[in-house]
Design a protein around this motif. Structure first.
Motif, PDB file in Angstrom:
ATOM      1  N   LYS A 242       0.836  -1.206   0.000  1.00 19.62           N
ATOM      2  CA  LYS A 242       0.000   0.000   0.000  1.00 19.62           C
ATOM      3  C   LYS A 242       0.870   1.256   0.000  1.00 19.62           C
ATOM      4  CE  LYS A 242      -3.883   2.127   2.454  1.00 19.62           C
ATOM      5  NZ  LYS A 242      -4.829   1.975   3.594  1.00 19.62           N
ATOM      6  N   ILE A 243       1.962   1.210   0.779  1.00 22.86           N
ATOM      7  CA  ILE A 243       2.861   2.362   0.858  1.00 22.86           C
ATOM      8  C   ILE A 243       3.473   2.671  -0.499  1.00 22.86           C
ATOM      9  CG2 ILE A 243       5.051   3.192   1.826  1.00 22.86           C
ATOM     10  CD1 ILE A 243       4.331   1.583   4.370  1.00 22.86           C
ATOM     11  N   ILE A 244       3.980   1.634  -1.187  1.00 23.38           N
ATOM     12  CA  ILE A 244       4.640   1.901  -2.473  1.00 23.38           C
ATOM     13  C   ILE A 244       3.628   2.143  -3.585  1.00 23.38           C
ATOM     14  CG2 ILE A 244       6.668   0.577  -1.784  1.00 23.38           C
ATOM     15  CD1 ILE A 244       5.803  -1.595  -3.771  1.00 23.38           C
ATOM     16  N   SER A 245       2.420   1.578  -3.440  1.00 25.94           N
ATOM     17  CA  SER A 245       1.401   1.802  -4.479  1.00 25.94           C
ATOM     18  C   SER A 245       0.980   3.267  -4.517  1.00 25.94           C
ATOM     19  CB  SER A 245       0.185   0.903  -4.247  1.00 25.94           C
ATOM     20  OG  SER A 245      -0.525   1.288  -3.083  1.00 25.94           O
ATOM     21  N   LYS A 246       1.065   3.928  -3.387  1.00 22.74           N
ATOM     22  CA  LYS A 246       0.746   5.355  -3.356  1.00 22.74           C
ATOM     23  C   LYS A 246       1.774   6.174  -4.123  1.00 22.74           C
ATOM     24  CE  LYS A 246      -1.884   5.366   0.974  1.00 22.74           C
ATOM     25  NZ  LYS A 246      -1.970   5.877   2.372  1.00 22.74           N
ATOM     26  N   ARG A 247       2.947   5.576  -4.358  1.00 22.80           N
ATOM     27  CA  ARG A 247       3.971   6.217  -5.182  1.00 22.80           C
ATOM     28  C   ARG A 247       3.942   5.679  -6.611  1.00 22.80           C
ATOM     29  NH1 ARG A 247       7.951   9.035  -3.053  1.00 22.80           N
ATOM     30  NH2 ARG A 247       7.650  10.080  -5.053  1.00 22.80           N
ATOM     31  N   GLY A 248       2.954   4.829  -6.907  1.00 22.36           N
ATOM     32  CA  GLY A 248       2.820   4.311  -8.258  1.00 22.36           C
ATOM     33  C   GLY A 248       3.673   3.098  -8.550  1.00 22.36           C
ATOM     34  N   LEU A 249       4.175   2.417  -7.510  1.00 21.07           N
ATOM     35  CA  LEU A 249       5.025   1.247  -7.700  1.00 21.07           C
ATOM     36  C   LEU A 249       4.266  -0.040  -7.394  1.00 21.07           C
ATOM     37  CD1 LEU A 249       8.328   2.516  -6.034  1.00 21.07           C
ATOM     38  CD2 LEU A 249       7.704   2.564  -8.462  1.00 21.07           C
ATOM     39  N   ILE A 250       4.729  -1.121  -7.992  1.00 18.09           N
ATOM     40  CA  ILE A 250       4.126  -2.444  -7.806  1.00 18.09           C
ATOM     41  C   ILE A 250       5.087  -3.324  -7.015  1.00 18.09           C
ATOM     42  CG2 ILE A 250       3.330  -4.532  -8.991  1.00 18.09           C
ATOM     43  CD1 ILE A 250       2.552  -2.747 -11.351  1.00 18.09           C
ATOM     44  N   LEU A 251       4.548  -4.073  -6.067  1.00 16.82           N
ATOM     45  CA  LEU A 251       5.360  -5.007  -5.293  1.00 16.82           C
ATOM     46  C   LEU A 251       5.443  -6.337  -6.037  1.00 16.82           C
ATOM     47  CD1 LEU A 251       6.916  -5.628  -2.690  1.00 16.82           C
ATOM     48  CD2 LEU A 251       4.757  -6.379  -1.665  1.00 16.82           C
ATOM     49  N   ASN A 252       6.642  -6.684  -6.496  1.00 20.25           N
ATOM     50  CA  ASN A 252       6.827  -7.927  -7.239  1.00 20.25           C
ATOM     51  C   ASN A 252       7.148  -9.115  -6.350  1.00 20.25           C
ATOM     52  OD1 ASN A 252       7.985  -5.547  -9.146  1.00 20.25           O
ATOM     53  ND2 ASN A 252       6.945  -7.088 -10.378  1.00 20.25           N
ATOM     54  N   GLY A 253       7.900  -8.887  -5.272  1.00 17.69           N
ATOM     55  CA  GLY A 253       8.296  -9.981  -4.397  1.00 17.69           C
ATOM     56  C   GLY A 253       8.318  -9.573  -2.939  1.00 17.69           C
ATOM     57  N   ALA A 254       7.964 -10.503  -2.074  1.00 14.81           N
ATOM     58  CA  ALA A 254       7.984 -10.232  -0.625  1.00 14.81           C
ATOM     59  C   ALA A 254       8.364 -11.504   0.111  1.00 14.81           C
ATOM     60  CB  ALA A 254       6.629  -9.719  -0.149  1.00 14.81           C
ATOM     61  N   TRP A 255       9.390 -11.400   0.944  1.00 10.83           N
ATOM     62  CA  TRP A 255       9.861 -12.541   1.714  1.00 10.83           C
ATOM     63  C   TRP A 255      10.188 -12.111   3.134  1.00 10.83           C
ATOM     64  CZ3 TRP A 255      11.758 -11.324  -3.200  1.00 10.83           C
ATOM     65  CH2 TRP A 255      11.432 -12.222  -4.221  1.00 10.83           C
ATOM     66  N   SER A 256      10.521 -13.085   3.961  1.00 10.11           N
ATOM     67  CA  SER A 256      10.941 -12.791   5.329  1.00 10.11           C
ATOM     68  C   SER A 256      12.068 -13.719   5.731  1.00 10.11           C
ATOM     69  CB  SER A 256       9.762 -12.940   6.300  1.00 10.11           C
ATOM     70  OG  SER A 256       9.221 -14.245   6.250  1.00 10.11           O
ATOM     71  N   VAL A 257      12.857 -13.270   6.690  1.00  6.04           N
ATOM     72  CA  VAL A 257      13.957 -14.046   7.246  1.00  6.04           C
ATOM     73  C   VAL A 257      13.794 -14.068   8.763  1.00  6.04           C
ATOM     74  CG1 VAL A 257      16.453 -14.231   7.537  1.00  6.04           C
ATOM     75  CG2 VAL A 257      15.510 -13.424   5.359  1.00  6.04           C
ATOM     76  N   ILE A 258      13.739 -15.257   9.331  1.00 12.39           N
ATOM     77  CA  ILE A 258      13.600 -15.384  10.781  1.00 12.39           C
ATOM     78  C   ILE A 258      14.938 -15.083  11.435  1.00 12.39           C
ATOM     79  CG2 ILE A 258      12.962 -16.903  12.682  1.00 12.39           C
ATOM     80  CD1 ILE A 258      10.666 -16.260  10.794  1.00 12.39           C
ATOM     81  N   MET A 259      14.915 -14.139  12.358  1.00 12.72           N
ATOM     82  CA  MET A 259      16.115 -13.714  13.078  1.00 12.72           C
ATOM     83  C   MET A 259      15.823 -13.687  14.584  1.00 12.72           C
ATOM     84  SD  MET A 259      18.929 -12.997  11.456  1.00 12.72           S
ATOM     85  CE  MET A 259      19.704 -12.365   9.979  1.00 12.72           C
ATOM     86  N   PRO A 260      16.853 -13.562  15.420  1.00 16.84           N
ATOM     87  CA  PRO A 260      16.626 -13.519  16.872  1.00 16.84           C
ATOM     88  C   PRO A 260      15.698 -12.384  17.282  1.00 16.84           C
ATOM     89  CG  PRO A 260      18.925 -13.954  16.429  1.00 16.84           C
ATOM     90  CD  PRO A 260      18.301 -13.635  15.093  1.00 16.84           C
ATOM     91  N   ASN A 261      14.848 -12.667  18.258  1.00 18.16           N
ATOM     92  CA  ASN A 261      13.957 -11.653  18.813  1.00 18.16           C
ATOM     93  C   ASN A 261      14.759 -10.561  19.512  1.00 18.16           C
ATOM     94  OD1 ASN A 261      11.161 -12.481  18.316  1.00 18.16           O
ATOM     95  ND2 ASN A 261      11.665 -14.277  19.547  1.00 18.16           N
TER      96      ASN A 261
END
Length: 266
Positions: free
Chosen positions: A105-124
């Motif tokens: 939503k944040i980048i779409s307001k700038r006219g950009l498209i999200l192509n990929g989204a991932w996560s990496v588990i790290m220490p809390n």
């Protein structure tokens, strides 16, 4: 090109490893002036634009959201004109909630498209609420051991152009992101609650660790300004556990620099 924000070093490590695997560069957004970064006339030179950041209460750190809002329009136009893929990788202790939808939503307001989204588990690292603390030594060490495998898997997908939206969202992600994140933004960042107790040795590591330069030393004691991002870098960097957030952190653990991936401080 990879833009990152990091408090305790997990996201910086992730961004730097990804940059190495992608033959790219990782840029810390703190103090970065993005004007002129994307000036090549050859859009093919930029294979992708990435954003790496830690999860804040199942959402996007406000400082990263503000950075994206501040990107010059000619930078946005450059990305769109050359069809450069945009992706995000979030570091998290366990899950991301719907942070990827917030980021989209944040980048779409700038006219950009999200192509990929991932996560990496790290220490809390978050310790500012009851029930939240760092991981045990075994859990922390296992997360650090597994992190490079997760990062390399993401790098390989980006290199092959295998775009997907696949972060570790966890259970009831809508409720967590929609309810708790706004509460965090409103009630979870209070610079005035930070203080140094009598154990302080005036080493200034808290000041040096702050990614936004919000801590100054006055009469050999740290003083917090109003630009706190609630990243906890100062708290975890203190060698004598002298940094406190009200009374919440007195019995909480620390994620020390020598315990982090690569053994690097922030």
């Amino acid at each position: 090109m990879i833009f990152y924000f990091s408090g305790t070093g997990n996201s910086r490590y992730t961004a730097e490893v990804m940059a190495e695997g992608l033959n790219d560069i990782a840029l810390n957004i703190c103090g970065l002036k993005p004007e002129g970064l994307l000036t090549s006339n050859n859009g093919e030179y930029f294979k992708s634009i990435g954003f790496v950041f830690p999860i804040y209460s199942w959402g996007v750190p406000p400082i990263m959201a503000e950075f994206i809002k501040s990107l010059p329009q000619n930078t946005i136009d450059f990305i769109r004109r050359n069809n450069i893929p945009v992706w995000m990788t979030a570091t998290c202790g366990d899950e991301t909630g719907n942070s990827h939808k917030m980021f989209r939503k944040i980048i779409s307001k700038r006219g950009l498209i999200l192509n990929g989204a991932w996560s990496v588990i790290m220490p809390n690292t978050y310790v500012l609420l009851p029930g939240f603390d760092i991981d045990s030594d075994d859990v922390r060490e296992n997360k650090i051991k597994e992190a490079p495998k997760q990062i390399n898997a993401i790098v390989n997908k980006i290199r092959r152009g295998e775009w997907e939206i696949k972060p570790t969202v966890g259970g009831i992600p809508f409720l967590k992101t929609a309810l708790f994140y706004p509460l965090f933004k409103k009630y979870g960042i209070f610079p005035s609650r930070w203080r140094a107790n009598d154990k302080c040795v005036s080493c200034s590591l808290c000041s040096k660790s702050c990614p936004v330069g919000n801590i100054t030393m006055s009469k050999n004691r740290p003083q917090w300004g109003e630009d706190c991002t609630s990243c906890l870098a100062c708290y975890h960097a203190c060698p004598v556990h002298a940094i406190e957030y009200g009374n919440v952190t007195k019995r909480k653990g620390q994620y020390k620099p020598d315990q982090r991936p690569g053994g690097k401080p922030t």
